[in-house]
Scaffold this active site. Structure first.
Site, PDB file in Angstrom:
ATOM      1  N   HIS A 158     -15.872  66.562 -27.673  1.00  0.00           N
ATOM      2  CA  HIS A 158     -15.377  65.193 -27.922  1.00  0.00           C
ATOM      3  C   HIS A 158     -14.601  64.632 -26.742  1.00  0.00           C
ATOM      4  O   HIS A 158     -14.393  63.429 -26.650  1.00  0.00           O
ATOM      5  CB  HIS A 158     -14.487  65.182 -29.170  1.00  0.00           C
ATOM      6  N   ASP A 366     -10.762  59.292 -21.013  1.00  0.00           N
ATOM      7  CA  ASP A 366     -10.956  59.384 -22.461  1.00  0.00           C
ATOM      8  C   ASP A 366     -12.398  59.799 -22.726  1.00  0.00           C
ATOM      9  O   ASP A 366     -13.311  59.277 -22.064  1.00  0.00           O
ATOM     10  CB  ASP A 366     -10.694  57.998 -23.093  1.00  0.00           C
TER      11      ASP A 366
HETATM   12  C1  GDG Z   1     -10.711  62.117 -29.467  1.00  0.00           C
HETATM   13  C2  GDG Z   1     -11.045  61.778 -28.012  1.00  0.00           C
HETATM   14  C3  GDG Z   1     -12.970  60.407 -28.818  1.00  0.00           C
HETATM   15  C4  GDG Z   1      -5.215  55.134 -34.503  1.00  0.00           C
HETATM   16  N1  GDG Z   1      -4.079  54.626 -34.961  1.00  0.00           N
HETATM   17  C5  GDG Z   1      -4.165  54.609 -36.294  1.00  0.00           C
HETATM   18  C6  GDG Z   1      -5.409  55.126 -36.639  1.00  0.00           C
HETATM   19  N2  GDG Z   1      -6.020  55.449 -35.512  1.00  0.00           N
HETATM   20  C7  GDG Z   1      -7.387  56.000 -35.452  1.00  0.00           C
HETATM   21  C8  GDG Z   1      -8.303  54.992 -34.810  1.00  0.00           C
HETATM   22  C9  GDG Z   1      -9.402  55.871 -34.257  1.00  0.00           C
HETATM   23  C10 GDG Z   1      -8.689  57.200 -33.977  1.00  0.00           C
HETATM   24  O1  GDG Z   1      -7.423  57.136 -34.630  1.00  0.00           O
HETATM   25  C11 GDG Z   1      -8.418  57.405 -32.504  1.00  0.00           C
HETATM   26  O2  GDG Z   1      -9.621  57.748 -31.901  1.00  0.00           O
HETATM   27  P1  GDG Z   1      -9.851  57.664 -30.326  1.00  0.00           P
HETATM   28  O3  GDG Z   1     -11.282  57.876 -30.072  1.00  0.00           O
HETATM   29  O4  GDG Z   1      -9.356  56.354 -29.841  1.00  0.00           O
HETATM   30  O5  GDG Z   1      -8.924  58.779 -29.660  1.00  0.00           O
HETATM   31  P2  GDG Z   1      -8.536  60.360 -29.876  1.00  0.00           P
HETATM   32  O6  GDG Z   1      -7.646  60.531 -31.046  1.00  0.00           O
HETATM   33  O7  GDG Z   1      -7.936  60.775 -28.585  1.00  0.00           O
HETATM   34  O8  GDG Z   1      -9.915  61.128 -30.152  1.00  0.00           O
HETATM   35  C12 GDG Z   1     -11.717  60.422 -27.931  1.00  0.00           C
HETATM   36  C13 GDG Z   1     -12.656  60.911 -30.212  1.00  0.00           C
HETATM   37  O9  GDG Z   1     -11.991  62.176 -30.180  1.00  0.00           O
HETATM   38  C14 GDG Z   1     -13.925  61.051 -31.066  1.00  0.00           C
HETATM   39  O10 GDG Z   1     -14.882  61.841 -30.456  1.00  0.00           O
HETATM   40  O11 GDG Z   1     -13.434  59.085 -28.892  1.00  0.00           O
HETATM   41  O12 GDG Z   1     -12.071  60.135 -26.592  1.00  0.00           O
HETATM   42  O13 GDG Z   1      -9.880  61.811 -27.198  1.00  0.00           O
HETATM   43  O14 GDG Z   1     -10.409  56.083 -35.203  1.00  0.00           O
HETATM   44  O15 GDG Z   1      -8.708  54.106 -35.833  1.00  0.00           O
HETATM   45  N3  GDG Z   1      -5.840  55.229 -37.900  1.00  0.00           N
HETATM   46  C15 GDG Z   1      -4.997  54.807 -38.876  1.00  0.00           C
HETATM   47  N4  GDG Z   1      -3.741  54.308 -38.594  1.00  0.00           N
HETATM   48  C16 GDG Z   1      -3.294  54.210 -37.342  1.00  0.00           C
HETATM   49  O16 GDG Z   1      -2.159  53.761 -37.121  1.00  0.00           O
HETATM   50  N5  GDG Z   1      -5.393  54.870 -40.154  1.00  0.00           N
END
Ligand code: GDG
Length: 456
Positions: A158, A366
């Site tokens: 990921h 990322d």
């Molecule tokens: C890893 C990789 C890759 C955020 N704030 C709240 C909330 N979120 C949710 C978002 C989103 C998720 O968290 C964050 O996903 P990201 O992809 O932006 O980042 P990572 O956590 O670092 O994830 C990344 C991912 O894995 C998947 O393969 O894309 O590159 O680092 O879904 O919506 N959700 C809620 N409240 C919040 O305040 N409910």
């Protein structure tokens, strides 16, 4: 009949609610994409229970067999806090913070990977597809192969795979490569991660072949690029929901009805470039004092990994910066930055996306970045503006975003300035392209793409 799919991941897709003494589904795209597949194939999910003082037997939750892994507190700290978050996470994100190399955390990493592999070997049969997730479990594919488990073994990373020049500093690089190369198919978020891996496997492990196919120890390993998606339709529906629209209007009113609302949403992580975007906003307000009071910036920073020193430092840095900018440019009751250090319910998060004219996604590195995709799903009509770092995996699919180098404060500032006044036609032209990409490459597309070569 489909082959059974066994997902092996650091965490189970459910969380133990100790007050209610029951398991609750953890929301998220991965869980919603895999649930129907696992249910239809009568598959299982192997993962850490999240609880160290209780051992759980396998159980069924929403039609899927859950196989909890038990780890002691010490094991989990050394494995997860130590090796995963202190070594692998920074190393794989371009060593933005210096990775720590310690034998006393490497050993627990091997030990915990062994626990996962052994438990998987107990539940998987020769006909099953075993699909291992992410950097916490890179040794599991090899361990499963040696135990002769499963029909085919897949691995999905990921996060980014770093350039060989960085990866080669890892003292246990050979073991990690050999671990991953136990898979039949290894899938990455982006083309650059895949080619970095292929290069490392050739140079450091003696594999031969191209970026898409390697020969290693008499076997062929397929290397895939499968960018993860979101449940695009579900997000679009949520964004259009009446309650979401009303709440979005309320948020704008609470902010004092500014002309432009700019939003950032991230786990509070040093890879996400939150500090750099605040500096760009500060520079913008210095250059364009007429924008003070007209632009409101909301940053949602979700608490994350607070037991790791580097995360405490970045939190302090960001909070100091927010204070500085608000102190310099704010009026009483009208700060330019609204900073929320908390996690929001998904409906509330959707309302923030919907309220934002401009979304700022500026990671220094990322794997993908799902926030960028969620914003597009929610705000493609009426069209919002997405400013996106070139260093997010999403940038490979999102040529229509306003792409920036987050390290370039002047460039980021100019792009932010442009984003606040971009004309309506250009905005909708770009958003149309982005939405098409998010809708056509959603999380169901992703899961199918990853699993198809494992079925064969
Ligand atoms: C890893 C990789 C890759 C955020 N704030 C709240 C909330 N979120 C949710 C978002 C989103 C998720 O968290 C964050 O996903 P990201 O992809 O932006 O980042 P990572 O956590 O670092 O994830 C990344 C991912 O894995 C998947 O393969 O894309 O590159 O680092 O879904 O919506 N959700 C809620 N409240 C919040 O305040 N409910």
């Amino acid at each position: 009949m489909d082959r059974r799919v066994i997902v092996v991941a650091n965490r189970l897709p459910v969380k133990w609610d100790s007050a209610a003494t029951r398991w609750e589904t953890s929301p998220g795209g991965l869980v919603s994409a895999l649930t129907p597949i696992l249910r239809a194939s009568e598959g299982s999910w192997v993962g850490w229970s999240g609880v160290s003082d209780e051992e759980f037997e396998p159980f069924e939750h929403e039609g899927i067999e859950q196989v909890p892994i038990h780890l002691s507190d010490d094991q989990y700290r050394a494995f997860y806090v130590g090796f995963c978050n202190g070594t692998l996470w920074p190393l794989y994100h371009d060593a933005i913070r210096p990775p720590e190399f310690h034998r006393h955390t490497w050993r627990p990493y091997v030990e915990v990977n062994r626990i996962f592999a052994d438990r998987t070997a107990e539940v998987a049969t020769d006909d099953d597809i075993v699909w291992v997730q992410d950097y916490q479990l890179q040794l599991v594919p090899r361990m499963l192969r040696e135990a002769d488990v499963g029909h085919r073994i897949g691995f999905y990373l990921h996060i980014p795979f770093p350039p060989v020049e960085l990866f080669s500093t890892l003292p246990w690089r050979a073991q990690v490569l050999n671990g991953l190369l136990g898979s039949d198919v290894i899938a990455f978020q982006s083309r650059s991660s895949r080619s970095n891996f292929a290069r490392a496997a050739r140079r450091l492990a003696g594999a031969e072949g191209s970026s898409s196919r390697l020969e290693y120890q008499g076997r062929t390993i397929e290397l895939q690029v499968s960018p993860i998606g979101i449940d695009a339709e579900a997000f679009a529906l949520l964004g259009n929901d009446r309650a979401t629209r009303e709440r979005a209007a309320q948020i704008r009113a609470d902010l004092g009805d500014p002309e432009v609302v700019v939003l950032g949403v991230d786990r509070l992580d040093y890879t996400k470039g939150i500090d750099l975007r605040i500096k760009a906003l500060e520079t913008l307000l210095e250059r364009r004092p007429d924008l003070v009071g007209k632009v409101a910036f909301v940053q949602v920073a979700v608490p994350s990994r607070e037991d790791v020193e580097q995360y405490r430092i970045i939190r302090e840095d960001i909070e100091r910066l927010v204070g500085r900018v608000n102190g310099s440019f704010g009026e009483v009751g009208r700060p330019p930055i609204h900073y929320l250090h908390r996690s929001l319910p998904i409906e509330e998060l959707a309302a923030y996306y919907r309220a934002a004219d401009v979304m700022l996604v500026t990671p220094l590195r990322d794997g993908m970045n799902l926030v960028a995709k969620e914003y597009v799903a929610i705000h493609h009509r009426p069209p919002g503006v997405l400013v996106l770092s070139e260093f997010a995996g999403a940038a490979e699919q999102f040529g229509a975003a306003l792409l920036v180098n987050p390290y370039d404060t002047d460039g980021l500032t100019s792009m932010l300035e442009w984003a606040t006044r971009i004309d309506a036609e250009e905005r909708s032209r770009r958003m149309r392209r982005l939405w098409r990409s998010v809708r056509d490459h959603d999380v169901f597309w992703w899961a199918e793409r990853c699993l198809a070569p494992l079925r064969g």
